[in-house]
Scaffold this active site. Structure first.
Site, short mmCIF file in Angstrom:
data_model
loop_
_atom_site.label_atom_id
_atom_site.label_comp_id
_atom_site.label_asym_id
_atom_site.label_seq_id
_atom_site.Cartn_x
_atom_site.Cartn_y
_atom_site.Cartn_z
N ASP A 90 1.71 -28.99 9.97
CA ASP A 90 1.99 -28.25 11.20
C ASP A 90 1.10 -27.03 11.44
O ASP A 90 1.24 -26.37 12.47
CB ASP A 90 3.46 -27.80 11.21
CG ASP A 90 4.40 -28.99 11.39
OD1 ASP A 90 4.08 -29.86 12.21
OD2 ASP A 90 5.44 -29.04 10.71
N ASP A 134 3.26 -37.04 15.99
CA ASP A 134 3.08 -35.62 16.33
C ASP A 134 1.77 -35.05 15.75
O ASP A 134 1.19 -34.11 16.28
CB ASP A 134 4.22 -34.76 15.77
CG ASP A 134 5.57 -35.43 15.75
OD1 ASP A 134 5.63 -36.67 15.74
OD2 ASP A 134 6.58 -34.73 15.74
N1 GLY Z 1 6.96 -32.11 15.49
C1 GLY Z 1 8.36 -32.24 15.49
C2 GLY Z 1 8.97 -32.58 16.80
O1 GLY Z 1 8.32 -32.96 17.76
O2 GLY Z 1 10.17 -32.48 16.85
#
Ligand code: GLY
Length: 392
Positions: free
Chosen positions: A108, A168
């Site tokens: 992230d 993601d």
């Molecule tokens: N990256 C986590 C979400 O989209 O909830």
């Protein structure tokens, strides 16, 4: 008389121009975000995340994946109105995220740093911000395994997947492409392109909907399984996942100018644009395939990410009809999000801009609440729309 009445009625029904929608959304975002920044002043290290069931603000430390979104929103709003107070807040809240430049325990770091320091560097050219971003890109690269050709997303689901990659993760590649352009070091581009290539191969179904999680064997690089963590089922289309894919491949084309990414983004766009389950107002249900539709929550965050991506894709595609559809869907979404149904009144909604997003439905976490990333992508979409269509 009847004709006059009909004309009057048509006039009354006519929608406000997009310039009004954009101005209203950005102004509301400014009011809410300034008040939010003020309320957390002096609360060392805290960043807004969501609201609880009683409507109270939920914050996080910088280690939570959403930490960069509030500073990112403040940078966009500073860009919008040039207010020195917003600049100060954007600097202060970005600083709260800085230590994540050393994060190597998850993927992230791209979200955290590119939304905050990326926008900060874009607007100020501050060399210290450049250093933060480069350190963050280095940290992200440590998660790349050449056998697999992808960046590993999570370490904390080891009982389920040895080498999980989630859709993601496409969003984190923007930081690497920035680092490539800034340093000219091909390593960053190679990792980002390999990751995107493998994601195209393994993460998508024939109709261009995407899985949430793909598990890999870290030694051989073979796919071990395709599943979900935040969606309705392994074979369903989790709404935000579709949005991340659309945005991610559009961004890949913008940065790399390789047509394969444009073609792929166009296919994802068509899947979303033509999906019969998305309501006319453009805001998807949290998962396209929840069998309880229409009695399930919508996800404003997915809608906001889609709006921002559709605006960009509409400017990149050479297909005029698709460009028109992208713009039209983005406008529909922005109109809906800027209506009283989604846009919070000043002083409400725990200080967030948008209502009605879904974080993690299977865990019953953050369901039908404000989410800081819904606000970020809404503001980004408004800014993109303004820049592309409303400024000379
Ligand atoms: N990256 C986590 C979400 O989209 O909830």
């Amino acid at each position: 008389m009847a004709i006059v009445a009909a004309v009057l009625s048509a006039c009354c029904r006519s929608e406000p121009p997009m310039s009004e929608i954009v101005a209203k959304g950005l102004e509301r975002a400014r009011i809410q975000s300034e008040a939010m920044a003020e309320s957390l002043e002096g609360k060392k290290g805290l960043l807004p995340r969501s609201a609880d069931a009683d409507g109270h603000l939920v914050t996080s430390g910088s280690e939570w994946w959403t930490s960069g979104f509030f500073p990112g929103s403040l940078w966009y709003l500073y860009e919008y109105c040039g207010d020195e107070r917003l600049l100060g807040y954007a600097q202060e809240y970005s600083a709260r995220v800085e230590k994540e430049k050393y994060t190597t325990g998850n993927h992230d770091v791209g979200f955290m740093l590119y939304c905050s320091f990326g926008n900060g560097y874009r607007l100020t050219g501050n060399p210290a911000y450049r250093d933060v971003l480069l350190q963050g890109a280095e940290s992200l690269c440590t998660r790349y395994n050449g056998n697999v050709g992808l960046i590993k997303s999570w370490d904390d689901h080891a009982d389920e997947w040895e080498y999980p990659v989630i859709i993601d993760n496409m969003m984190n590649l923007e930081l690497l492409l920035w680092a490539w352009k800034t340093t000219k070091d091909e390593k960053y581009r190679r990792i980002a392109v390999n990751h995107a290539d493998k994601t195209m191969q393994n993460h998508f179904r024939p109709d261009y909907s995407s899985y949430h999680v793909v598990g890999y064997n870290p030694e051989t690089g073979e796919v071990t399984d395709r599943a979900t963590n935040q969606g309705y089922s392994d074979e369903s289309s989790w709404a935000r996942g579709q949005a991340w894919g659309l945005y991610g491949f559009t961004m890949m084309y913008r940065e790399c100018e390789d047509l394969k990414f444009l073609v792929f983004a166009e296919q994802i766009a068509k899947y979303i644009l033509e999906h019969p389950g998305i309501p006319e107002d453009g805001i998807p249900y949290w998962d396209f395939n929840d069998p309880e539709i229409p009695d399930v929550p919508r996800d404003a965050s997915a809608a906001a990410i889609m709006a921002s991506a559709f605006i960009e894709l509409g400017t990149l595609t050479k297909n005029e009809s698709l460009a028109e559809k992208c713009r039209s869907r983005a406008e529909t979404i922005l109109r809906t999000l800027t209506s009283e149904k989604y846009l919070a009144e000043p002083g409400t909604n725990a200080g967030f801009v948008l209502m009605h997003s879904v974080g993690n439905m299977p865990l019953g976490l953050e369901v039908d609440v404000p989410l800081v990333y819904a606000d970020y992508y809404y503001i980004e979409a408004l800014m993109r729309y303004r820049q592309i269509f409303l400024m000379d």
